[in-house]
Design a protein around this motif. Structure first.
Motif, PDB file in Angstrom:
ATOM      1  N   PHE A 212      19.146   0.626   1.589  1.00 40.19           N
ATOM      2  CA  PHE A 212      20.155   0.361   2.612  1.00 40.19           C
ATOM      3  C   PHE A 212      21.267  -0.531   2.057  1.00 40.19           C
ATOM      4  CE2 PHE A 212      21.935  -1.486   6.460  1.00 40.19           C
ATOM      5  CZ  PHE A 212      21.988  -0.383   7.319  1.00 40.19           C
ATOM      6  N   ILE A 213      20.881  -1.562   1.327  1.00 39.85           N
ATOM      7  CA  ILE A 213      21.857  -2.467   0.718  1.00 39.85           C
ATOM      8  C   ILE A 213      22.733  -1.712  -0.277  1.00 39.85           C
ATOM      9  CG2 ILE A 213      22.091  -4.425  -0.890  1.00 39.85           C
ATOM     10  CD1 ILE A 213      19.511  -5.576   0.540  1.00 39.85           C
ATOM     11  N   MET A 214      22.125  -0.848  -1.066  1.00 40.91           N
ATOM     12  CA  MET A 214      22.880  -0.121  -2.090  1.00 40.91           C
ATOM     13  C   MET A 214      23.846   0.872  -1.454  1.00 40.91           C
ATOM     14  SD  MET A 214      23.162  -0.448  -5.353  1.00 40.91           S
ATOM     15  CE  MET A 214      21.649  -1.336  -5.707  1.00 40.91           C
ATOM     16  N   VAL A 215      23.471   1.497  -0.362  1.00 44.58           N
ATOM     17  CA  VAL A 215      24.389   2.396   0.341  1.00 44.58           C
ATOM     18  C   VAL A 215      25.599   1.598   0.832  1.00 44.58           C
ATOM     19  CG1 VAL A 215      24.687   3.845   2.395  1.00 44.58           C
ATOM     20  CG2 VAL A 215      22.665   4.139   0.961  1.00 44.58           C
ATOM     21  N   GLY A 216      25.363   0.390   1.291  1.00 41.88           N
ATOM     22  CA  GLY A 216      26.484  -0.477   1.683  1.00 41.88           C
ATOM     23  C   GLY A 216      27.415  -0.759   0.517  1.00 41.88           C
ATOM     24  N   GLU A 217      26.841  -0.899  -0.670  1.00 44.92           N
ATOM     25  CA  GLU A 217      27.664  -1.125  -1.868  1.00 44.92           C
ATOM     26  C   GLU A 217      28.475   0.123  -2.201  1.00 44.92           C
ATOM     27  OE1 GLU A 217      29.280  -3.416  -4.948  1.00 44.92           O
ATOM     28  OE2 GLU A 217      28.118  -4.014  -3.194  1.00 44.92           O
ATOM     29  N   VAL A 218      27.925   1.307  -1.923  1.00 39.73           N
ATOM     30  CA  VAL A 218      28.690   2.546  -2.107  1.00 39.73           C
ATOM     31  C   VAL A 218      29.932   2.509  -1.208  1.00 39.73           C
ATOM     32  CG1 VAL A 218      28.671   5.057  -1.754  1.00 39.73           C
ATOM     33  CG2 VAL A 218      26.710   3.931  -2.839  1.00 39.73           C
TER      34      VAL A 218
ATOM     35  N   PRO B 277      44.298   7.872 -12.654  1.00 38.57           N
ATOM     36  CA  PRO B 277      44.424   6.438 -12.395  1.00 38.57           C
ATOM     37  C   PRO B 277      43.188   5.867 -11.685  1.00 38.57           C
ATOM     38  CG  PRO B 277      45.717   7.663 -10.799  1.00 38.57           C
ATOM     39  CD  PRO B 277      45.171   8.668 -11.782  1.00 38.57           C
ATOM     40  N   LEU B 278      42.240   6.738 -11.380  1.00 37.79           N
ATOM     41  CA  LEU B 278      41.053   6.326 -10.625  1.00 37.79           C
ATOM     42  C   LEU B 278      39.762   6.408 -11.434  1.00 37.79           C
ATOM     43  CD1 LEU B 278      41.887   8.227  -7.310  1.00 37.79           C
ATOM     44  CD2 LEU B 278      42.337   5.822  -7.839  1.00 37.79           C
ATOM     45  N   THR B 279      39.855   6.700 -12.723  1.00 41.99           N
ATOM     46  CA  THR B 279      38.660   6.942 -13.527  1.00 41.99           C
ATOM     47  C   THR B 279      37.629   5.827 -13.415  1.00 41.99           C
ATOM     48  OG1 THR B 279      39.863   8.337 -15.086  1.00 41.99           O
ATOM     49  CG2 THR B 279      37.790   7.399 -15.854  1.00 41.99           C
ATOM     50  N   SER B 280      38.039   4.595 -13.640  1.00 40.89           N
ATOM     51  CA  SER B 280      37.052   3.504 -13.628  1.00 40.89           C
ATOM     52  C   SER B 280      36.434   3.329 -12.237  1.00 40.89           C
ATOM     53  CB  SER B 280      37.677   2.194 -14.109  1.00 40.89           C
ATOM     54  OG  SER B 280      38.696   1.776 -13.227  1.00 40.89           O
ATOM     55  N   LEU B 281      37.216   3.523 -11.197  1.00 39.54           N
ATOM     56  CA  LEU B 281      36.679   3.408  -9.839  1.00 39.54           C
ATOM     57  C   LEU B 281      35.739   4.565  -9.512  1.00 39.54           C
ATOM     58  CD1 LEU B 281      39.915   2.228  -8.000  1.00 39.54           C
ATOM     59  CD2 LEU B 281      37.903   0.853  -8.540  1.00 39.54           C
ATOM     60  N   ASN B 282      36.117   5.779  -9.939  1.00 42.59           N
ATOM     61  CA  ASN B 282      35.230   6.930  -9.728  1.00 42.59           C
ATOM     62  C   ASN B 282      33.894   6.730 -10.434  1.00 42.59           C
ATOM     63  OD1 ASN B 282      36.864   8.548  -8.031  1.00 42.59           O
ATOM     64  ND2 ASN B 282      37.982   9.370  -9.789  1.00 42.59           N
ATOM     65  N   ILE B 283      33.941   6.193 -11.636  1.00 46.36           N
ATOM     66  CA  ILE B 283      32.702   5.927 -12.373  1.00 46.36           C
ATOM     67  C   ILE B 283      31.863   4.890 -11.640  1.00 46.36           C
ATOM     68  CG2 ILE B 283      31.766   4.888 -14.497  1.00 46.36           C
ATOM     69  CD1 ILE B 283      34.151   6.261 -15.986  1.00 46.36           C
ATOM     70  N   ALA B 284      32.504   3.839 -11.128  1.00 45.77           N
ATOM     71  CA  ALA B 284      31.763   2.802 -10.387  1.00 45.77           C
ATOM     72  C   ALA B 284      31.092   3.392  -9.147  1.00 45.77           C
ATOM     73  CB  ALA B 284      32.710   1.664  -9.999  1.00 45.77           C
ATOM     74  N   VAL B 285      31.809   4.253  -8.436  1.00 44.29           N
ATOM     75  CA  VAL B 285      31.223   4.903  -7.250  1.00 44.29           C
ATOM     76  C   VAL B 285      30.039   5.766  -7.664  1.00 44.29           C
ATOM     77  CG1 VAL B 285      31.643   6.643  -5.451  1.00 44.29           C
ATOM     78  CG2 VAL B 285      33.321   4.829  -5.845  1.00 44.29           C
ATOM     79  N   LYS B 286      30.203   6.540  -8.721  1.00 47.93           N
ATOM     80  CA  LYS B 286      29.110   7.406  -9.181  1.00 47.93           C
ATOM     81  C   LYS B 286      27.890   6.592  -9.605  1.00 47.93           C
ATOM     82  CE  LYS B 286      30.282  10.485 -12.169  1.00 47.93           C
ATOM     83  NZ  LYS B 286      30.911  11.289 -13.211  1.00 47.93           N
ATOM     84  N   ASP B 287      28.103   5.506 -10.321  1.00 41.62           N
ATOM     85  CA  ASP B 287      26.983   4.685 -10.788  1.00 41.62           C
ATOM     86  C   ASP B 287      26.214   4.077  -9.617  1.00 41.62           C
ATOM     87  OD1 ASP B 287      27.710   5.283 -13.388  1.00 41.62           O
ATOM     88  OD2 ASP B 287      28.521   3.294 -13.834  1.00 41.62           O
ATOM     89  N   VAL B 288      26.939   3.488  -8.666  1.00 37.50           N
ATOM     90  CA  VAL B 288      26.269   2.863  -7.521  1.00 37.50           C
ATOM     91  C   VAL B 288      25.600   3.933  -6.653  1.00 37.50           C
ATOM     92  CG1 VAL B 288      26.640   1.494  -5.429  1.00 37.50           C
ATOM     93  CG2 VAL B 288      27.755   0.837  -7.544  1.00 37.50           C
ATOM     94  N   SER B 289      26.255   5.078  -6.491  1.00 40.56           N
ATOM     95  CA  SER B 289      25.666   6.162  -5.697  1.00 40.56           C
ATOM     96  C   SER B 289      24.398   6.703  -6.338  1.00 40.56           C
ATOM     97  CB  SER B 289      26.676   7.301  -5.514  1.00 40.56           C
ATOM     98  OG  SER B 289      27.794   6.850  -4.792  1.00 40.56           O
ATOM     99  N   SER B 290      24.375   6.774  -7.666  1.00 37.78           N
ATOM    100  CA  SER B 290      23.170   7.270  -8.341  1.00 37.78           C
ATOM    101  C   SER B 290      22.015   6.288  -8.171  1.00 37.78           C
ATOM    102  CB  SER B 290      23.430   7.576  -9.817  1.00 37.78           C
ATOM    103  OG  SER B 290      23.698   6.398 -10.548  1.00 37.78           O
ATOM    104  N   VAL B 291      22.313   4.986  -8.153  1.00 39.74           N
ATOM    105  CA  VAL B 291      21.272   3.985  -7.891  1.00 39.74           C
ATOM    106  C   VAL B 291      20.792   4.104  -6.451  1.00 39.74           C
ATOM    107  CG1 VAL B 291      20.768   1.518  -7.746  1.00 39.74           C
ATOM    108  CG2 VAL B 291      22.062   2.399  -9.693  1.00 39.74           C
ATOM    109  N   ALA B 292      21.740   4.249  -5.517  1.00 39.82           N
ATOM    110  CA  ALA B 292      21.370   4.394  -4.100  1.00 39.82           C
ATOM    111  C   ALA B 292      20.505   5.639  -3.891  1.00 39.82           C
ATOM    112  CB  ALA B 292      22.620   4.456  -3.226  1.00 39.82           C
TER     113      ALA B 292
END
Length: 162
Positions: free
Chosen positions: A61-67, A140-155
Motif C-alpha cells: 500500500f505504501i509503495m503504491v502511494g509512492e507510485v 525530456p521525461l526519461t529519468s522520471l519514466n524510469i523512476a515510475v517504472k522502478d517504483v511500480s515494479s517494486v509495488a
C-alpha cells in the motif's frame, strides 16, 4: 527490593522493544530482497512512518502511494514543458495512473487482492514505457519514466507477495 524489580521490568521492556524493532527491520529487508529493486524498496519503506508495525500488505500500500508521487512528478514536469504530441500522450497516461491505477490498486490491496494490485502496477509500467516510446530520440521525461517504472515494479512485487 522494589527498586530492583522496577529496574528489571524496565530492562525487559527495553529488550522486548529492541527485538520488535529489529525483527520489523528484518521484515522490511527480507521482503524487499524479493523485489526487483531491493535498495529502492528499503529506502522508501524506511522513510515512511507508516511502515512501523506494517506487514507486507501495508508495504504494498505504501509503495503504491509512492507510485502516485512519482507519477505526479511526471505530470508536474509535463506542465512545465512546451506541449507537443508525445507530451500530450504522456499526460494522458499519467493522468490515468493517478486517477485510475493508483486508487484501484490501493482498493485491491486494501481488500486483499494482491493479484489485481500487481496487474495494475504492471499496467503503470506499460504506460511509462508507452510514454517513453512516443518520443523520436531523446525524451525530456526519461529519468522520471524510469523512476515510475522502478517504483511500480517494486509495488507489483510487493502486491504479489501478499
Amino acid at each position: 527490593m522494589k527498586k530492583s524489580t522496577s529496574l528489571v521490568a524496565v530492562l525487559i521492556f527495553l529488550i522486548q522493544n529492541t527485538f520488535v524493532q529489529t525483527s520489523h527491520c528484518d521484515l522490511v529487508s527480507d521482503t524487499c530482497k524479493k523485489t526487483p529493486h531491493p535498495v529502492l524498496c528499503v529506502s522508501i519503506l524506511r522513510a515512511d512512518s507508516r511502515t512501523e508495525g506494517s506487514d507486507v500488505d501495508g508495504f504494498a500500500f505504501i509503495m503504491v502511494g509512492e507510485v502516485e508521487v512519482k507519477a505526479s512528478d511526471v505530470l508536474q514536469k509535463i506542465g512545465h514543458l512546451r506541449k507537443n504530441k508525445p507530451l500530450s500522450d504522456c499526460q494522458g497516461y499519467y493522468v490515468a495512473v493517478v486517477q485510475n491505477n493508483v486508487p484501484q490498486a490501493e482498493n485491491a490491496i486494501d481488500g486483499g487482492d494482491g493479484g489485481k494490485g500487481e496487474q495494475l502496477m504492471n499496467d503503470v509500467i506499460g504506460k511509462a514505457d508507452s510514454c517513453e516510446r512516443g518520443f523520436q530520440g531523446s525524451s525530456p521525461l526519461t529519468s522520471l519514466n524510469i523512476a515510475v517504472k522502478d517504483v511500480s515494479s517494486v509495488a507489483a512485487a510487493l502486491a504479489r507477495l501478499m
